[in-house]
Write a protein that holds these residues in place. Structure first.
Motif, PDB file in Angstrom:
ATOM      1  N   GLU A   5      -4.202   5.325 -37.425  1.00 22.14           N
ATOM      2  CA  GLU A   5      -4.378   6.675 -37.980  1.00 22.14           C
ATOM      3  C   GLU A   5      -3.121   7.506 -37.785  1.00 22.14           C
ATOM      4  OE1 GLU A   5      -5.679   9.757 -40.006  1.00 22.14           O
ATOM      5  OE2 GLU A   5      -6.860   7.922 -39.811  1.00 22.14           O
TER       6      GLU A   5
ATOM      7  N   PHE B 199     -21.924   1.081 -34.558  1.00 19.37           N
ATOM      8  CA  PHE B 199     -20.552   1.249 -35.041  1.00 19.37           C
ATOM      9  C   PHE B 199     -20.528   1.418 -36.559  1.00 19.37           C
ATOM     10  CE2 PHE B 199     -17.097  -1.154 -37.107  1.00 19.37           C
ATOM     11  CZ  PHE B 199     -16.035  -0.306 -36.825  1.00 19.37           C
ATOM     12  N   SER B 200     -21.243   0.549 -37.267  1.00 16.99           N
ATOM     13  CA  SER B 200     -21.246   0.579 -38.736  1.00 16.99           C
ATOM     14  C   SER B 200     -21.856   1.868 -39.278  1.00 16.99           C
ATOM     15  CB  SER B 200     -22.021  -0.621 -39.289  1.00 16.99           C
ATOM     16  OG  SER B 200     -21.438  -1.818 -38.847  1.00 16.99           O
TER      17      SER B 200
ATOM     18  N   PHE C  27      -9.011   5.971 -40.637  1.00 13.28           N
ATOM     19  CA  PHE C  27      -9.107   5.109 -39.460  1.00 13.28           C
ATOM     20  C   PHE C  27      -9.629   5.847 -38.239  1.00 13.28           C
ATOM     21  CE2 PHE C  27      -6.203   2.865 -42.226  1.00 13.28           C
ATOM     22  CZ  PHE C  27      -6.760   1.595 -42.204  1.00 13.28           C
TER      23      PHE C  27
ATOM     24  N   SER D  84     -19.659   4.961 -38.382  1.00 13.64           N
ATOM     25  CA  SER D  84     -18.427   4.935 -39.180  1.00 13.64           C
ATOM     26  C   SER D  84     -18.701   5.353 -40.623  1.00 13.64           C
ATOM     27  CB  SER D  84     -17.805   3.538 -39.160  1.00 13.64           C
ATOM     28  OG  SER D  84     -17.356   3.202 -37.878  1.00 13.64           O
TER      29      SER D  84
ATOM     30  N   ILE E  83     -17.221   8.672 -42.452  1.00 12.41           N
ATOM     31  CA  ILE E  83     -16.406   8.547 -43.665  1.00 12.41           C
ATOM     32  C   ILE E  83     -17.057   9.319 -44.809  1.00 12.41           C
ATOM     33  CG2 ILE E  83     -15.632   6.921 -45.440  1.00 12.41           C
ATOM     34  CD1 ILE E  83     -15.219   4.894 -43.116  1.00 12.41           C
TER      35      ILE E  83
ATOM     36  N   LEU F 241     -13.277   5.463 -38.317  1.00 11.71           N
ATOM     37  CA  LEU F 241     -13.677   4.161 -37.781  1.00 11.71           C
ATOM     38  C   LEU F 241     -13.558   4.159 -36.260  1.00 11.71           C
ATOM     39  CD1 LEU F 241     -11.974   1.780 -40.357  1.00 11.71           C
ATOM     40  CD2 LEU F 241     -14.382   2.423 -40.235  1.00 11.71           C
TER      41      LEU F 241
ATOM     42  N   GLY G  29     -16.586   5.567 -34.856  1.00 14.06           N
ATOM     43  CA  GLY G  29     -17.636   4.550 -34.823  1.00 14.06           C
ATOM     44  C   GLY G  29     -17.468   3.614 -33.637  1.00 14.06           C
TER      45      GLY G  29
ATOM     46  N   PHE H  32      -7.453   1.661 -33.952  1.00 17.12           N
ATOM     47  CA  PHE H  32      -7.700   2.584 -35.068  1.00 17.12           C
ATOM     48  C   PHE H  32      -6.941   3.901 -34.876  1.00 17.12           C
ATOM     49  CE2 PHE H  32     -11.954   0.406 -36.073  1.00 17.12           C
ATOM     50  CZ  PHE H  32     -11.389  -0.337 -37.081  1.00 17.12           C
TER      51      PHE H  32
END
Length: 153
Positions: free
Chosen positions: A24, A59-60, A32, A63, A67, A35, A38, A20
């Motif tokens: 990015e 993580f989800s 990214f 993230s 965002i 993410l 995350g 990521f």
């Protein structure tokens, strides 16, 4: 290999973060890297002893939160940088211009800081010699508005 990976999720999270981060650097979109944040949270969850399903949830959630909340603030700060930090054409917005050739909504020429630019008027026609202000840059064309006289409303 899969057995080792199942026992060492930290390596997966570190790899995901690095991927990521590289993406990015190529896109410069600030998506990214969120993410990647995350993925680092998943790495921390693994070091904390969390099960793989919980690491994925961490993580989800992290993230999505980054965002949704961090990225808009970061983009706002990047886009609204102070005038002395602006570069290239961004620096021209708000600069005074002098009409060289009559400018209408179809086109014309203005002088901005010693350079002659193609221009279009945002409001009406401007005669040669009239002072204006750059309101935006559209490609290689300056969008201008008449300069307000001091004391005029």
């Amino acid at each position: 290999m899969f057995e080792w990976l199942a026992e060492n999720w930290w390596a997966l999270w570190l790899t995901v973060f690095l991927v990521f981060a590289v993406v990015e650097m190529l896109t410069l979109d600030l998506f990214f890297i969120m993410l990647g944040g995350g993925a680092l949270a998943g790495l921390v969850a693994d070091f904390g002893g969390a099960e793989p399903w919980l690491q994925i949830v961490v993580f989800s959630v992290v993230s999505l939160l980054m965002i949704g909340f961090v990225r808009p603030v970061a983009l706002k700060h990047l886009r609204n940088s102070p005038a002395d930090q602006r570069s290239n054409i961004e620096r021209l917005i708000g600069e005074p211009a002098i009409v060289v050739e009559q400018v209408s909504s179809d086109g014309g020429l203005v002088k901005i800081g010693g350079d002659v630019w193609s221009a279009r008027s945002v409001s009406g026609e401007l005669a040669p010699g009239q002072r204006a202000v750059v309101s935006a840059i559209d490609g290689a064309t300056a969008m201008i508005v008449p300069q307000q006289e001091p004391g005029a409303r």
